[in-house]
Design a protein around this motif. Sequence first.
Motif, PDB file in Angstrom:
ATOM      1  N   PHE A  79      28.933  29.560   7.287  1.00  0.00           N
ATOM      2  CA  PHE A  79      28.871  29.662   5.829  1.00  0.00           C
ATOM      3  C   PHE A  79      29.574  28.452   5.223  1.00  0.00           C
ATOM      4  CE2 PHE A  79      28.537  34.103   7.120  1.00  0.00           C
ATOM      5  CZ  PHE A  79      27.468  34.531   6.348  1.00  0.00           C
ATOM      6  N   ASP A  80      28.882  27.747   4.372  1.00  0.00           N
ATOM      7  CA  ASP A  80      29.339  26.525   3.705  1.00  0.00           C
ATOM      8  C   ASP A  80      29.598  25.400   4.703  1.00  0.00           C
ATOM      9  OD1 ASP A  80      29.062  27.774   1.292  1.00  0.00           O
ATOM     10  OD2 ASP A  80      31.171  27.673   0.724  1.00  0.00           O
ATOM     11  N   THR A  81      29.195  24.219   4.320  1.00  0.00           N
ATOM     12  CA  THR A  81      29.459  23.045   5.165  1.00  0.00           C
ATOM     13  C   THR A  81      30.826  22.481   4.807  1.00  0.00           C
ATOM     14  OG1 THR A  81      28.700  21.258   3.680  1.00  0.00           O
ATOM     15  CG2 THR A  81      27.000  22.511   4.876  1.00  0.00           C
ATOM     16  N   PRO A  82      31.421  21.680   5.691  1.00  0.00           N
ATOM     17  CA  PRO A  82      32.544  20.855   5.255  1.00  0.00           C
ATOM     18  C   PRO A  82      32.102  19.914   4.124  1.00  0.00           C
ATOM     19  CG  PRO A  82      32.501  21.006   7.644  1.00  0.00           C
ATOM     20  CD  PRO A  82      31.201  21.613   7.147  1.00  0.00           C
ATOM     21  N   THR A  83      33.049  19.216   3.555  1.00  0.00           N
ATOM     22  CA  THR A  83      32.791  18.498   2.302  1.00  0.00           C
ATOM     23  C   THR A  83      31.945  17.233   2.443  1.00  0.00           C
ATOM     24  OG1 THR A  83      34.969  17.482   2.591  1.00  0.00           O
ATOM     25  CG2 THR A  83      34.827  19.380   1.117  1.00  0.00           C
ATOM     26  N   ASN A  84      31.765  16.731   3.653  1.00  0.00           N
ATOM     27  CA  ASN A  84      30.903  15.559   3.847  1.00  0.00           C
ATOM     28  C   ASN A  84      30.275  15.595   5.235  1.00  0.00           C
ATOM     29  OD1 ASN A  84      32.765  14.269   5.731  1.00  0.00           O
ATOM     30  ND2 ASN A  84      34.023  13.782   3.947  1.00  0.00           N
ATOM     31  N   ASN A  85      29.358  14.681   5.483  1.00  0.00           N
ATOM     32  CA  ASN A  85      28.605  14.694   6.734  1.00  0.00           C
ATOM     33  C   ASN A  85      29.473  14.389   7.953  1.00  0.00           C
ATOM     34  OD1 ASN A  85      26.020  15.363   5.691  1.00  0.00           O
ATOM     35  ND2 ASN A  85      25.793  13.269   4.941  1.00  0.00           N
ATOM     36  N   GLN A  86      30.445  13.501   7.783  1.00  0.00           N
ATOM     37  CA  GLN A  86      31.326  13.166   8.905  1.00  0.00           C
ATOM     38  C   GLN A  86      32.100  14.398   9.373  1.00  0.00           C
ATOM     39  OE1 GLN A  86      34.056   9.952   8.110  1.00  0.00           O
ATOM     40  NE2 GLN A  86      35.282  10.371   9.933  1.00  0.00           N
ATOM     41  N   ASN A  87      32.632  15.148   8.423  1.00  0.00           N
ATOM     42  CA  ASN A  87      33.379  16.353   8.771  1.00  0.00           C
ATOM     43  C   ASN A  87      32.458  17.434   9.343  1.00  0.00           C
ATOM     44  OD1 ASN A  87      35.545  14.971   7.699  1.00  0.00           O
ATOM     45  ND2 ASN A  87      35.621  16.164   5.811  1.00  0.00           N
TER      46      ASN A  87
END
Length: 252
Positions: A79-87
Amino acid sequence: MIVFIKNIFIILFSLTIMSCSTQRKENFKAKEIYKSENLIITQISENSYIHTSFKQTNDFGNVPCNGLIVKNNHETIVFDTPTNNQNSEELIHWITENLHSKINAVIPTHFHDDSLGGLQAFHYKKIPSYAYSGTISLAKENNFVVPENSFNDSIVLKVGNEKVIVKFFGEGHTKDNSIGYFPSENILFGGCLLKELEATKGYLGDANVSQWSATVEKVKKEYPNVQIVVPGHGEYGNKQLLDYTIKLFGIQ
């Protein structure tokens, strides 16, 4: 007589197993099991984990942003991604290498970047994404990465032998904020619709403040057995977070 004794034994054995299972759940002590510069993972139950990444803001500083991982039989849902693609790449790698699990789906619970900012990394790995139709519309309007699969009211997805429920109850933090529920452990992921205890109202730029309390009231009624509640920011807790959020936005 022998049959009677046998039946008594079976009943006592079943009660013992149930008691031990309940004790294990109640006695589980949350622990931080991974930490890097950009990502923290905290195990909060036998099969559930909070992932926390960070977003630098002008008004609130470097804000920790929570998501949830649920697991069963070497399968997970996020549920929910981290705040950016790298994370997000870091999280996907950790789930694959440490939980030895396939990611069945990622579910952004609203259109802000603390919910879907790292969605492209999941798509790159061919992990399907699901979101409320309103989230998809708002992602398109704002030129964000768009979740692939939509639902209008709710959706049930399988994770191993268990299920997760994702449902839209109404407006609050945004017009599109949905809720995730993992029935096997009675865990509710409230995302940014729910506040940690003692939190302020936070960012209201896309909020419907007048409807917020009523929406959370519906969530509370739908899941009376909830034991663990995870907000979008800050410390997780129990159903007190529902009551606190209702009270916070009931004061106009």
